[in-house]
Design a protein around this motif. Structure first.
Motif, PDB file in Angstrom:
ATOM      1  N   ASN B 283       0.928  -0.900  -0.081  1.00  0.00           N
ATOM      2  CA  ASN B 283       0.139  -0.116  -0.172  1.00  0.00           C
ATOM      3  C   ASN B 283       0.957   1.114   0.131  1.00  0.00           C
ATOM      4  O   ASN B 283       0.668   2.230   0.708  1.00  0.00           O
ATOM      5  CB  ASN B 283      -1.055  -0.141   1.072  1.00  0.00           C
ATOM      6  CG  ASN B 283      -0.379   0.061   2.508  1.00  0.00           C
ATOM      7  OD1 ASN B 283       1.105  -0.700   2.575  1.00  0.00           O
ATOM      8  ND2 ASN B 283      -0.617   0.765   3.349  1.00  0.00           N
ATOM      9  N   SER B 284       1.873   1.380  -1.035  1.00  0.00           N
ATOM     10  CA  SER B 284       2.793   2.226  -0.914  1.00  0.00           C
ATOM     11  C   SER B 284       2.649   3.267  -2.220  1.00  0.00           C
ATOM     12  O   SER B 284       1.865   2.789  -3.051  1.00  0.00           O
ATOM     13  CB  SER B 284       4.187   1.742  -1.062  1.00  0.00           C
ATOM     14  OG  SER B 284       4.450   0.868  -2.179  1.00  0.00           O
ATOM     15  N   ASP B 285       3.165   4.421  -2.087  1.00  0.00           N
ATOM     16  CA  ASP B 285       2.870   5.438  -3.295  1.00  0.00           C
ATOM     17  C   ASP B 285       3.730   4.582  -4.564  1.00  0.00           C
ATOM     18  O   ASP B 285       3.148   5.001  -5.494  1.00  0.00           O
ATOM     19  CB  ASP B 285       3.760   6.506  -2.940  1.00  0.00           C
ATOM     20  CG  ASP B 285       3.044   7.514  -2.030  1.00  0.00           C
ATOM     21  OD1 ASP B 285       3.580   8.130  -1.095  1.00  0.00           O
ATOM     22  OD2 ASP B 285       1.664   7.237  -1.876  1.00  0.00           O
ATOM     23  N   GLU B 286       4.715   3.958  -4.090  1.00  0.00           N
ATOM     24  CA  GLU B 286       5.204   3.311  -5.381  1.00  0.00           C
ATOM     25  C   GLU B 286       4.357   2.449  -6.233  1.00  0.00           C
ATOM     26  O   GLU B 286       4.402   2.291  -7.403  1.00  0.00           O
ATOM     27  CB  GLU B 286       6.748   2.676  -4.831  1.00  0.00           C
ATOM     28  CG  GLU B 286       7.790   3.630  -4.453  1.00  0.00           C
ATOM     29  CD  GLU B 286       7.560   3.829  -3.121  1.00  0.00           C
ATOM     30  OE1 GLU B 286       6.623   3.377  -2.552  1.00  0.00           O
ATOM     31  OE2 GLU B 286       8.448   4.772  -2.433  1.00  0.00           O
ATOM     32  N   ALA B 287       4.027   1.375  -5.428  1.00  0.00           N
ATOM     33  CA  ALA B 287       2.928   0.710  -6.068  1.00  0.00           C
ATOM     34  C   ALA B 287       1.709   1.146  -6.718  1.00  0.00           C
ATOM     35  O   ALA B 287       1.500   1.094  -7.693  1.00  0.00           O
ATOM     36  CB  ALA B 287       2.375  -0.354  -5.021  1.00  0.00           C
ATOM     37  N   ALA B 288       1.358   2.379  -5.880  1.00  0.00           N
ATOM     38  CA  ALA B 288       0.204   3.352  -6.612  1.00  0.00           C
ATOM     39  C   ALA B 288       0.759   3.799  -7.888  1.00  0.00           C
ATOM     40  O   ALA B 288      -0.084   3.779  -8.901  1.00  0.00           O
ATOM     41  CB  ALA B 288      -0.305   4.157  -5.633  1.00  0.00           C
ATOM     42  N   GLU B 289       1.890   4.171  -8.037  1.00  0.00           N
ATOM     43  CA  GLU B 289       2.400   4.576  -9.154  1.00  0.00           C
ATOM     44  C   GLU B 289       2.255   3.570 -10.340  1.00  0.00           C
ATOM     45  O   GLU B 289       1.990   3.948 -11.539  1.00  0.00           O
ATOM     46  CB  GLU B 289       3.687   5.389  -9.118  1.00  0.00           C
ATOM     47  CG  GLU B 289       4.293   6.536 -10.056  1.00  0.00           C
ATOM     48  CD  GLU B 289       5.378   7.145  -9.639  1.00  0.00           C
ATOM     49  OE1 GLU B 289       5.591   7.395  -8.468  1.00  0.00           O
ATOM     50  OE2 GLU B 289       6.199   6.985 -10.517  1.00  0.00           O
ATOM     51  N   GLY B 290       2.887   2.458 -10.107  1.00  0.00           N
ATOM     52  CA  GLY B 290       3.088   1.363 -10.804  1.00  0.00           C
ATOM     53  C   GLY B 290       1.385   1.099 -11.369  1.00  0.00           C
ATOM     54  O   GLY B 290       1.237   0.816 -12.693  1.00  0.00           O
ATOM     55  N   LEU B 291       0.559   1.055 -10.321  1.00  0.00           N
ATOM     56  CA  LEU B 291      -0.735   0.726 -11.039  1.00  0.00           C
ATOM     57  C   LEU B 291      -1.283   1.677 -11.796  1.00  0.00           C
ATOM     58  O   LEU B 291      -2.234   1.614 -12.767  1.00  0.00           O
ATOM     59  CB  LEU B 291      -1.663   0.418  -9.843  1.00  0.00           C
ATOM     60  CG  LEU B 291      -1.403  -1.000  -8.847  1.00  0.00           C
ATOM     61  CD1 LEU B 291      -2.491  -1.210  -8.055  1.00  0.00           C
ATOM     62  CD2 LEU B 291      -1.222  -2.126 -10.157  1.00  0.00           C
ATOM     63  N   GLN B 292      -0.985   2.822 -11.411  1.00  0.00           N
ATOM     64  CA  GLN B 292      -1.470   4.182 -12.182  1.00  0.00           C
ATOM     65  C   GLN B 292      -0.968   3.835 -13.828  1.00  0.00           C
ATOM     66  O   GLN B 292      -1.679   4.488 -14.679  1.00  0.00           O
ATOM     67  CB  GLN B 292      -0.859   5.386 -11.736  1.00  0.00           C
ATOM     68  CG  GLN B 292      -1.573   6.500 -12.294  1.00  0.00           C
ATOM     69  CD  GLN B 292      -3.060   6.937 -11.847  1.00  0.00           C
ATOM     70  OE1 GLN B 292      -3.546   6.472 -10.761  1.00  0.00           O
ATOM     71  NE2 GLN B 292      -3.889   7.362 -12.766  1.00  0.00           N
ATOM     72  N   VAL B 293       0.267   3.439 -13.759  1.00  0.00           N
ATOM     73  CA  VAL B 293       0.469   3.361 -15.220  1.00  0.00           C
ATOM     74  C   VAL B 293      -0.241   2.496 -15.872  1.00  0.00           C
ATOM     75  O   VAL B 293      -0.855   2.722 -17.188  1.00  0.00           O
ATOM     76  CB  VAL B 293       2.146   2.704 -15.361  1.00  0.00           C
ATOM     77  CG1 VAL B 293       2.408   2.105 -16.799  1.00  0.00           C
ATOM     78  CG2 VAL B 293       3.183   3.700 -14.867  1.00  0.00           C
ATOM     79  N   LEU B 294      -0.567   1.354 -15.441  1.00  0.00           N
ATOM     80  CA  LEU B 294      -1.667   0.233 -15.857  1.00  0.00           C
ATOM     81  C   LEU B 294      -3.043   1.052 -16.206  1.00  0.00           C
ATOM     82  O   LEU B 294      -3.730   0.728 -17.198  1.00  0.00           O
ATOM     83  CB  LEU B 294      -1.819  -0.803 -15.268  1.00  0.00           C
ATOM     84  CG  LEU B 294      -0.490  -1.701 -15.231  1.00  0.00           C
ATOM     85  CD1 LEU B 294      -0.900  -3.292 -14.329  1.00  0.00           C
ATOM     86  CD2 LEU B 294      -0.094  -2.408 -16.499  1.00  0.00           C
ATOM     87  N   ARG B 295      -3.440   1.665 -15.296  1.00  0.00           N
ATOM     88  CA  ARG B 295      -4.773   2.283 -15.402  1.00  0.00           C
ATOM     89  C   ARG B 295      -4.897   3.108 -16.350  1.00  0.00           C
ATOM     90  O   ARG B 295      -5.602   3.505 -17.400  1.00  0.00           O
ATOM     91  CB  ARG B 295      -5.338   3.040 -14.082  1.00  0.00           C
ATOM     92  CG  ARG B 295      -6.247   4.022 -14.126  1.00  0.00           C
ATOM     93  CD  ARG B 295      -6.630   4.789 -12.959  1.00  0.00           C
ATOM     94  NE  ARG B 295      -7.708   3.814 -11.943  1.00  0.00           N
ATOM     95  CZ  ARG B 295      -8.063   4.421 -11.008  1.00  0.00           C
ATOM     96  NH1 ARG B 295      -7.954   5.706 -10.746  1.00  0.00           N
ATOM     97  NH2 ARG B 295      -8.905   3.790 -10.174  1.00  0.00           N
ATOM     98  N   ASP B 296      -3.683   4.228 -16.539  1.00  0.00           N
ATOM     99  CA  ASP B 296      -3.512   4.990 -17.637  1.00  0.00           C
ATOM    100  C   ASP B 296      -3.652   4.453 -19.109  1.00  0.00           C
ATOM    101  O   ASP B 296      -4.178   4.754 -19.982  1.00  0.00           O
ATOM    102  CB  ASP B 296      -2.205   5.849 -17.641  1.00  0.00           C
ATOM    103  CG  ASP B 296      -2.147   6.985 -16.586  1.00  0.00           C
ATOM    104  OD1 ASP B 296      -1.178   7.270 -15.986  1.00  0.00           O
ATOM    105  OD2 ASP B 296      -3.301   7.164 -16.060  1.00  0.00           O
TER     106      ASP B 296
END
Lengths: 478, 507, 326
Positions: B283-296
């Motif tokens: 539940n880290s910002d890094e993981a969020a960034e990674g999933l954001q890539v996929l969401r984008d």
């Protein structure tokens, strides 16, 4: 009124103006059925040419054996069955296609047809509630009906908590509160036990006297018809046998069927031969007829002969249907007695081809009826009537049990019989006896013993003479 | 009826005490499962037999192995094991049963509880699950038995991540055999024809995809492939202008995405999955960034790198890339390496008139989701590895040592045959061997899948199922349009709370 | 020496014969009732008792047998633990909501169809069979076909109507699909029961109400509905129990829906928790019992509401008053 030809536009105008009700003032009686026929979709005809006039406050009984078409006729009057042909007038209004609820009728069913989830009060009040009657008015009427029928203490009960008689009274109550013009009752007492039946019979008559509504009552029990009705219609196999007041029918039956159907115990029917004004029965019994009867006989036979000859003269050109329509009622007149004497038929085993034909037979084109069979029958009838006028010919004689007197003296009209069974009713005795002339039922006020030989006198003035061919009463006074 | 009621009550009265007496306290086997079966001292010889040279004699040792591989993988594995059996004929023989991983867990569970006599000796399954098995007391540690069998385990030669994944409290419980992940298959012919570069990182991927979309919009994109208009598959045609071009179909329903790509995108942006205490750390910002890539990729926003969506929204469908790639309506797709052989045959047939299987290429997902390619984690690929595990039901010392001999031989000799199925070896020495590199398949495609060193797996934790499942749920929700108004971080946080909630509940 | 028990010959014979008679009737009872009784014990009584025991014990991940007795602490956890509340109780709430919508549909639609079939149009036997047929198809197979048919990009329905709806991806449409599936397969049973029930309504009641002047709607209210009341009550009861236990349809259709929390029914949630290790068995058993009690409570409410009401004596007293005033 309705038979002149008018333009369609005029017809439409008249129909709309009269509020979609055709009123014919000239129609006699309160209820009038004219030439009513009922033909089912599969071709079976249940009611043939029914004609009846019912006056206001009349109690008419339709009586006959099972399957004779009386319930069907009642349901046609109620609007539950469609009328195939003919006209029905209720209070002058042509009502063939009027919906049941607009005919202002009340009906009592054989199985009561009470709403199982409503209590007695609501059951009786149902029709009024549907018509949005005022609550106070409903209460008044229901209580009045409950009072007449003695249902006051049962008003809160549900039908399954009531006995048969009580349920029937509720059904009657439901009919009474509506203040309908016409009451129709379809064998209402058949489901009750004998004692209750007798009790309810008098109740219904009393209510009819109090309320005064026109009633048409269907029953298969001739005792009920005789005791309750002001007018009886006897039916058999879809045909009306005779219409008239109870005593009239009793003393002046039109056909052998009516004679044997009305009256308990039934009339005794014996085979005999007529010659020269006297009847010759088995065992050397001879009954000399009075002049009136002989004249009636001769007139009847010649009339019948004329009739048959007239039909036969046009038989070649007339279509088979007309011949069939003449012969059919005669079959209806034949009493059940004849059936018993016929040999039992062995039922034919149906193989699969027959079953297939039966199921899909309607697809095959119908061949036109052949008149040959009918013509042969008519020719045979002609011969028989011919013989009737000239020599000795067979006939049927009927005498009611109460018109047979036990006697000590002999005579040519005294039969010697052997009693088989004697029913002791307390006030009278009914003896079933066998003699050479046939089987006799004797009603006697004096004691009779079983397995004894008796002498019974047949009174010539009390007999009824029936034509063997058509089974009609030769001395019938219209 | 009264009789029935009486009988019922009587029976209930009999059953309840029977249960109460029989059940409690009898929970499972308490044979040191708590301490991981670590032997308290040096192992004794047990039933070992030595020959005159002090080597262990193996005479007719039968080993039973349960393997998680199925299908074609199972066939290849069996052929490799057959070689071992041939080599050790008369000495050690291994028989294998293959069960799919959906059934294997349950099977193992029930066998270890009720049917220990029929439990296998060697268990070949995902190495990351060793932590859970140790917690249940099923496994024996590898090293003491390797030592007893006289086999050296060179920890430096192994991929470190794989060793860590199968270790609990510093003890190794599984000998890693391989690692695998999803990779990318692309239409080399379409890229070439349209003058587009094969991308090697995130920015290049976006550039190539968006260039293709722009070309398609202008009506200048050449595509070819299977179609329903009767045009031969090898003939070039223009992509239709009316429909938006999707260069890279992906769906969260795809196994590739939720098993591998979701994790990989997080890893490549610096996320870790497991904390010190074994609980989730994603539940880290890094993981969020990674999933954001996929969401984008699926739902681009104003802040995303790509302004076009790279894929249609497929929702929960799976294998979404196969049909579009075949028809030329896409350029890239995710695929499991073990399916690549099938694809080669398929394209070989489809485009046989013009190049056949040469028209497709494969590449690893390294760097494809990394926002900052300079970081050392940018090229990491999250995969899953298999390992040989020794069951604690093996009591015979000879069998234990034979199992070690077998595991060691398999790890060293499965080599390129196993790699052709997409499973890269866990030993760097194997990867660097001439046998491995000289095989034509290596040049053709195995090399494109990167070095085994590039791979990471889920670290060891006894809460593996929960850590794994809840992260996969987050990936699913992040890529779904139903949740597009929730921030990725909040999705992760909520799933984290649920995960930890359950872990705490069962603690 | 022990005293010898004495008895007369007659008494002895009576006692013996009475016992023999009892044994004979009990023997035939056991013979016919035995198999059912055994099955009842094995599949109903025994699991119920075991479930109760499980709900009052805690489990470790090693074994499927209870580890220690913990009384009602499992129940307390189900009521108080935040993640339990979020998961279990929300699923119970979703299940109740769904059941409240679908049970009326599963009564009204079969009733309407049964009334249509009761008119016996030509070929009605074929229609009757067609309406019942979907109920006999296996759940999984038809579920998979449905998944294909309504597939977002490759589905037949989306192509036919030229729309683009992710049927299984969004919560609202996902529940709609489950409802569609349930209705398609579930109305057969109720339909057949209503068909039979409608046949048994006394035809003369319809005629009597017609003569009394009731419109078709009133006839439906006063004759048809009370006539099929036993069937109605039974169908409502069984449908309610059945849909509170809804599991299969959701599992097959909605396993891949992203927002799992809003599409899982109570039994689905329980099943989910069972997978993996056996640590959750205690909580799951407690959940099962709680769910059973909830269903029992709802059914009890329904039964009380549809009970037969006894009369009273309002009308009789009114009649007595009226009579007096005459």
């Amino acid at each position: 009124m309705n038979d002149e030809k008018i333009s369609v536009a005029t017809a439409r105008k008249i129909y709309k103006e009269s509020n979609k009700k055709i009123v014919d003032e000239s129609v006699p009686g309160f209820i009038s059925l004219k030439n009513i026929d009922k033909i089912y979709p599969n071709g079976v005809q249940a009611v043939y040419d029914f004609n009846l006039e019912v006056d206001k406050h009349d109690f008419v009984a339709l009586v006959g054996p099972s399957g004779c078409g009386k319930s069907t006729t009642l349901r046609m009057i109620a609007g539950l069955e469609e009328i195939s042909a003919g006209e029905l007038y209720i209070d002058g209004v042509l009502s063939n296609y009027l919906p049941s609820k607009d005919r202002d009728i009340a009906m009592v069913f054989q199985n009561y047809a009470l709403y199982p989830q409503l209590n007695v009060y609501d059951n009786i009040a149902f029709g009024l509630k549907i018509r949005k009657t005022d609550k106070k008015e409903i209460e008044n009427r229901v209580f009045k009906a409950a009072d007449i029928l003695d249902l006051g203490q049962y008003l809160d009960r549900k039908p399954k908590q009531l006995s048969g008689g009580q349920m029937q009274r509720v059904a009657l109550g439901r009919a009474i509160v509506r203040n309908a013009k016409l009451f129709l009752m379809d064998e209402p007492l058949s489901n009750l036990d004998a004692k209750l039946r007798v009790q309810m019979r008098s109740e219904i008559v009393r209510i009819h006297g109090e309320v005064g509504a026109t009633t048409i009552y269907v029953t298969h029990d001739q005792t009920e018809a005789m005791t309750m009705a002001t007018k009886i219609v006897v039916m058999n196999k879809g045909f009306v046998q005779q219409t008239g007041a109870p005593l009239e029918i009793y003393h002046n039956p039109a056909t052998l069927f009516v004679a044997t159907f009305i009256g308990t115990p039934p009339m005794n029917v014996l085979e005999c031969e007529y010659e020269n004004g006297a009847l010759y029965l088995g065992g050397g019994l001879k009954i000399t007829l009075d002049a009136q009867t002989v004249r009636a006989h001769d007139e009847f036979m010649s009339g019948k002969l004329r009739e048959v000859r007239e039909i036969l003269s046009t038989a070649e050109t007339a279509d088979a249907a007309a011949l069939r329509n003449y012969l059919l009622p005669l079959g209806a007149y034949k009493s059940e007695l004849n059936k018993k004497n016929a040999a039992p038929e062995k039922p034919k085993k149906q193989n699969i081809i027959d079953k297939f034909k039966k199921k899909f037979g309607f697809l095959k084109k119908k061949e036109p009826e052949s008149a040959e069979g009918y013509i042969a029958q008519l020719k045979e009838m002609e011969e028989q009537y011919q013989a009737a006028l000239t020599g000795r010919h067979p006939m049927k004689v009927g005498v009611r049990p109460e018109n047979l007197t036990v006697t000590q003296t002999d005579g040519e009209n005294v039969a010697s019989v052997n009693t088989e069974i004697v029913e002791i009713l307390g006030s009278e005795f009914i003896a079933y006896a066998n003699g050479e002339a046939g089987r006799l039922v004797i009603k006697s006020q004096t004691p009779v013993e079983a397995h004894k030989t008796l002498k019974v006198r047949i009174d010539a003035s009390k007999i009824h003479l029936f034509d063997a061919v058509s089974e009609q009463n030769v001395a019938f006074k219209k | 009826m009264k009789l029935t009621k009486a009988l019922c009550c009587a029976l209930t009265g009999l059953l309840v005490p029977a249960f109460l007496s029989g059940c409690f306290g009898g929970g499972g086997n308490d044979n040191g499962g708590g301490n991981g079966n670590i032997p308290t001292g040096p192992l004794d010889d047990g039933d070992l037999v030595y020959d005159e040279n002090d080597n262990i004699v193996y005479n007719g040792v039968e080993l039973k192995m349960w393997s998680v591989t199925t299908g074609d993988d199972a066939v290849v594995q069996d052929s490799i094991i057959a070689k071992f059996n041939e080599l050790y004929d008369g000495m050690i023989r291994v028989t294998t049963t293959h069960t799919s991983r959906y059934d294997l867990e349950t099977l193992m569970n029930t066998t270890m509880q009720f049917d220990r006599a029929n439990a296998p000796d060697v268990f070949f399954s995902h190495g990351s699950r060793a932590g859970e098995y140790v917690d249940k007391g099923w496994l024996l540690p590898i090293e003491p038995y390797m030592e007893k069998a006289g086999i050296a385990v060179d920890k430096d030669d192994y991929v470190e991540a794989l060793l860590d994944a199968s270790s609990v409290n510093g003890h190794l419980y599984g000998l890693p055999q391989d690692v695998h992940s999803a990779m990318v298959v692309y239409r080399a012919d379409i890229l070439e024809k349209n003058g587009l570069e094969v991308p090697s990182n995130y920015k290049e991927l976006i550039a190539t995809c968006e260039a293709a979309i722009d070309l398609a919009k202008a009506g200048n994109l050449w595509i070819r492939g299977e179609n329903s208009s009767g045009i031969p598959a090898t003939e070039w045609r223009k992509a239709p202008v009316s429909t938006a071009y999707e260069p890279f179909p992906m769906a969260y329903g795809d196994m590739w995405v939720h098993e591998f790509v979701g994790f990989t995108a997080a890893v490549q942006n610096g996320a870790t999955f497991v904390a010190e205490d074994g609980k989730p750390a994603w539940n880290s910002d890094e993981a969020a960034e990674g999933l954001q890539v996929l969401r984008d990729f699926v739902m681009p926003s104003d802040n995303s790198e790509n302004k076009y969506a790279l894929t249609k929204e497929y929702g929960s469908e799976y294998d979404v890339g196969n049909a579009p790639l075949r028809m030329g309506n896409s350029i890239f797709k995710f695929l499991g390496p073990w399916e690549y052989a099938k694809d080669l045959t398929e394209y070989g047939r489809l485009l046989s008139d013009d190049g056949g299987a040469d028209n497709i290429g494969t590449m690893t997902v390294s760097n494809l989701f990394a926002k900052d390619t300079t970081k050392e984690y940018a090229n990491k690929i999250k995969g899953e590895g298999h390992a040989f595990m020794l069951m604690e039901t093996v009591t015979s010392r000879t069998k234990q040592c034979a199992a070690m001999v077998f595991a060691d031989w398999m790890v060293n000799n499965a080599g390129v045959e196993w790699a052709k199925r997409g499973h890269l070896p866990s030993l760097k020495s194997v990867e660097n061997s001439s046998e491995y590199r000289d095989d034509p398949a290596y040049a053709q495609y195995i090399s494109k899948w990167g070095s085994c060193d590039d791979y990471v797996v889920m670290p060891s934790t006894k809460y593996y199922s929960y850590v794994d499942k809840y992260f996969k749920d987050s990936v699913q929700q992040a890529m779904s349009s139903q949740f597009k108004n929730s921030a990725v971080k909040s999705i992760l946080q909520q799933k984290y709370d649920d995960c930890v909630g359950y872990i705490d509940l069962y603690a | 020496m022990k005293p010898v028990r004495t008895t007369t010959l007659r008494e002895y014979a009576f006692k013996r014969e009475k016992l023999n008679n009892r044994a004979r009737s009990a023997g035939s009872l056991a013979f016919f009732f035995g198999p059912y009784f055994i099955c009842f014990i094995m599949f109903f009584a025994f699991p119920l008792v075991l479930g109760l025991i499980m709900s009052m014990s805690s489990f470790t991940s090693n074994s499927v047998y209870p580890a220690e007795f913990v009384g009602f602490s499992n129940f307390k956890t189900v009521f108080t633990n935040p993640v339990m509340i979020k998961d279990f109780w929300s699923s119970v709430w979703y299940t109740i909501r769904f059941a409240l919508i679908i049970v009326p549909l599963c009564i009204i639609i079969p009733l309407a169809l049964a009334m249509l079939i009761n008119l016996k149009p030509p070929g009605y036997k074929i229609f009757r069979a067609c309406i019942y047929l979907p109920g006999i198809f296996p759940l999984t197979a038809t579920g998979l076909i449905l998944l294909r048919m309504f597939s977002y990009h490759n589905g037949f329905i989306n192509a036919l109507f030229d729309i683009s709806v992710d049927w299984f991806g969004q919560t609202g449409t996902a529940w709609f699909m489950v409802g569609l599936f349930c209705i398609w397969g579930g109305i057969g049973g109720n339909f057949i029961i209503f068909c039979a029930g409608l046949e048994n309504v006394d035809k003369s009641l319809y005629e009597a109400s017609g003569i009394d002047g009731a419109s078709p709607w009133k006839r439906f209210l006063y004759v048809t509905l009370p006539g099929i009341k036993p069937q109605l009550v039974m169908c409502i009861f069984t449908s309610l129990c059945g849909y509170m236990n809804l599991y299969g349809q959701n599992y097959i259709l909605l396993s891949n829906t992203p927002d799992q929390d809003s599409v899982m029914t109570a039994v689905f949630r329980i099943q989910n928790m069972l997978l993996g290790s056996s640590r959750s068995y205690g909580y799951v058993a407690a959940m099962g019992i709680i769910l059973g009690l909830i269903i029992a409570a709802i059914s009890a409410v329904q039964m009380i509401a549809t009970k037969e009401r006894q009369g009273g004596n309002k009308r009789v007293s009114a009649f007595v008053d009226w009579k007096k005033s005459q």
